[in-house]
Design an enzyme around this catalytic site. Structure first.
Site, short mmCIF file in Angstrom:
data_model
loop_
_atom_site.label_atom_id
_atom_site.label_comp_id
_atom_site.label_asym_id
_atom_site.label_seq_id
_atom_site.Cartn_x
_atom_site.Cartn_y
_atom_site.Cartn_z
N PHE B 129 4.38 0.42 -13.20
CA PHE B 129 5.22 -0.73 -13.49
C PHE B 129 5.04 -1.16 -14.94
CE2 PHE B 129 6.54 -5.15 -13.43
CZ PHE B 129 7.80 -5.00 -12.89
N ASP B 206 -2.72 -1.26 -8.35
CA ASP B 206 -1.70 -2.30 -8.29
C ASP B 206 -1.01 -2.18 -6.94
OD1 ASP B 206 0.68 -3.74 -8.35
OD2 ASP B 206 1.02 -3.39 -10.48
N TYR B 231 5.32 -12.34 -4.04
CA TYR B 231 6.72 -12.78 -3.89
C TYR B 231 7.62 -11.67 -3.35
CZ TYR B 231 6.65 -11.14 -8.81
OH TYR B 231 6.45 -10.42 -9.96
N LYS B 232 7.04 -10.50 -3.11
CA LYS B 232 7.81 -9.41 -2.51
C LYS B 232 7.61 -9.45 -0.99
CE LYS B 232 7.05 -6.65 -6.70
NZ LYS B 232 8.39 -6.71 -7.29
N ARG B 381 18.01 0.67 -6.11
CA ARG B 381 16.77 0.57 -5.33
C ARG B 381 17.05 -0.31 -4.13
NH1 ARG B 381 11.40 -2.26 -7.68
NH2 ARG B 381 12.66 -4.07 -7.17
#
Lengths: 421, 421
Positions: B129, B206, B231-232, B381
């Site tokens: 990321f 991560d 928050y995912k 995605r």
């Protein structure tokens, strides 16, 4: 109106004349029997913030989901600009809401040191807020720099003369709190910043206890860097994100030590090489906490409605009144005012020293529903917030305190603090 | 039940058999016509979180004010323990909620490098990321270290053999994403961690795209360090605070570069010298964002009710179904599955490559109310969240996508992304 400060009617008259008196109704006050004098630690909840958070949670997050990022992405800048304009005397594009005060201090102090290579010293004072001292200690240790910690006057904090005495051409960074967390001392931002600059150092101010309570003039004072929190006088809630300020002319020369994607140019291209945005945004790091940023916005709007000069005038009047009552009632009981008596040299809170301060604090809270703060080793810290505290609350609180100490009602409480954690 | 995946009844049957189907009702779904397939970017709002935040805001903050800190002070640890137990396969006292993923990565990577003095290299990959890569670039630049960036397979990410090929006795730290943000590739945590250890390096994972979607076994894999966001899949809201993990045996040997007061022993003594708490808490910095931490707690409790193994099973089923439909409908239209087909090698999202992905994404959102994500340069995605996404939503979304592309309905949209900021 009676001029006898120890007469409750005097307090009622002051409230009557208070141009800000109606703003108290803008806050949630669910326990009217509690006298809250700790707004400089955690400010009250504004009604507007409650509504706004409900909307951010329910509509922006719950209903609109990821599409809200179009609105959210600039919010840390927009709210930063509001803070800059209404509270800090700074220009648009100089302030952004981000992270915690401690993390912001780390970023800005590190960037400042990188911008003064070869200089080996950082200046601060021993009454600066603990996290500021620790952060600077950590940076100094990591880089092998000298941390010059002024032994400052416990009531008035470091004077320009004290600061001048430790400045030389080896100093890269000077960092103080504008208003001291314990004593409430308000430092001379203009003079100290000038001294730092004369020595070739950069100046970083911690505004946690001044933003929203005293006018701050970052541009006029030529301040380089500043950080501050929003859960005190900005009333943005527990752990709401902090802000950081970088003087416009410096922004593109400074670089954060933490190269986060929210500081990246063309962020969603997700390119291979870090390339920071121009401007203060390069000091953003990760995804900003949108609930907190939105709460900051509401808090600042409310302060803007009051006006920082009005807030300051009331802050001076409240603390002046508090000190007069303390002189009349509490000095005979062993209390000492540990805050500057000159209103030009203090912020919006007052500390009273007493050998039994810890137990007195417990008893004041538990028996009399008055909420101040205790600060080690022997201070009652009393923070009347200009936007919602009434003069009669100060009266009643100190009246109860007097009674409590006269009757030694604190005797049953432990004499030393239990660990909070 | 029909076995024809392109028949909508098949999707309805899968939903009927789904043991998690009732959990969808635990979320706020105010726009039932929207098909939300971006839960891996911003998860939905749980009903319980809305209630909880209302209570934290109104009661804990608004009514109880500063006294709530007695409850709040340990919350980052309590919620960290919940995450550890239910999602990460870690032990109590190994996880704390703090800051953003980026800031946590900075803290842990810096601490790891300090613990491997003399070693001069960091290993990561070019599909990690962006913020991870930028943070590591910044640290490497500051310390004059070498950042070895593997050119990883764009679908499967780095294999253990790829990693082994760049490891040597100069590597201090290895850092990858457990599930790749773009391709969804799930790396072999056990094997790669072992390789890092064999080379004498520390391993930092991560977990942003794996926590809450695939079982993570930090203890079993002997992982040293990890970070992740909430928050995912944890559904804690925009910019909710991240978590960090430090293996118990390492904690007292590592030190954060950011010496904040929430990592200080006997914090409220406000002593002069920084002295970090034992344990993972030394990686806390400033005042934790209580609204966000509380939202994380509710999100994790909901995932715990579902059970991570059930969530994983449904994630595999949803992505498997999605890939089958893509093969049947979208391959003829120029789409390629850019995610591992082996369910053991992917997380819970699927990327489809198409030269017109950006415009297709816009049209899918605006004309068909399907919300996926676009990821540069050419990926759609699609993240069906096991806890609330239905199979029939996957069906309907891909059915609309097929129609949209067949009819070239994307032609009117801009071919390249506007800058979001």
């Amino acid at each position: 109106m009676t001029q006898d400060v120890t007469n409750r009617d005097h307090a009622l008259a002051l409230d009557e004349q208070d141009p800000l008196r109606e703003l108290r109704d803008e806050f949630v006050i669910d326990s009217p029997d509690v006298i809250y004098l700790d707004g400089n630690s955690l400010g009250r909840l504004p009604q507007a913030t409650r509504r706004r958070l409900d909307q951010v949670i329910g509509e922006e997050w719950g209903r609109d989901l990821i599409t809200s990022w179009e609105r959210w992405i600039d919010r840390p800048y927009q709210v930063g600009d509001l803070i800059a304009e209404h509270l800090l005397g700074a220009r648009p594009g100089e302030v952004v809401v981000s992270d915690s005060t401690s993390v912001n201090l780390y970023k800005l102090a590190s960037a400042a040191l990188d911008a003064r290579p070869g200089r080996r010293a950082i200046v601060t004072d021993d009454d600066n807020f603990p996290t500021d001292r620790y952060i600077l200690q950590g940076i100094a240790a990591q880089r092998g720099l000298e941390l010059r910690v002024l032994a400052s006057d416990p009531i008035h904090g470091p004077s320009p003369a004290d600061v001048a005495a430790v400045l030389d051409s080896d100093v890269a960074l000077v960092c103080f709190s504008h208003v001291a967390y314990r004593s409430g001392a308000l430092l001379d931002m203009a003079a100290i910043t000038r001294l730092a600059h004369d020595a070739g150092a950069l100046m970083l101010w911690d505004l946690c206890h001044s933003a929203g309570s005293v006018p701050v003039r970052l541009e006029a004072c030529g301040v380089d860097l500043a950080v501050g929190c929003t859960y005190k006088y900005l009333n943005a809630g527990p752990g709401a994100p902090a802000f950081l300020y970088v003087r416009r002319e410096l922004q593109d020369r400074l670089r954060s030590p933490i190269w986060g994607w929210f500081g990246q140019r063309d962020q969603f291209a997700m390119g291979l090489e870090y390339d920071p945005v121009p401007g203060v945004g390069r000091f953003q790091v990760g995804t900003p906490p949108i609930l907190g940023v939105s709460a900051v916005e509401e808090g600042v709007r409310l302060l803007a409605r009051a006006g920082i000069d009005q807030l300051r005038a009331k802050g001076v009047a409240l603390t002046d009144y508090l000190i007069r009552l303390a002189d009349a009632w509490l000095a005979p009981l062993g209390f000492e005012v540990a805050t500057p008596r000159d209103p030009q040299r203090r912020g919006s809170h007052v500390s009273l020293a007493h050998p039994e301060a810890y137990r007195i604090c417990r008893a004041w809270i538990e028996r009399y529903r008055v909420i101040p703060d205790f600060r080690a080793p022997d201070r009652l810290r009393i923070g009347p917030a200009p936007i919602y505290t009434r003069f009669v609350e100060v009266y009643d609180a100190l009246d109860r305190l007097r009674r409590l100490v006269e009757n030694k009602e604190y005797a049953e409480y432990d004499a030393t603090p239990a660990r909070v954690t």
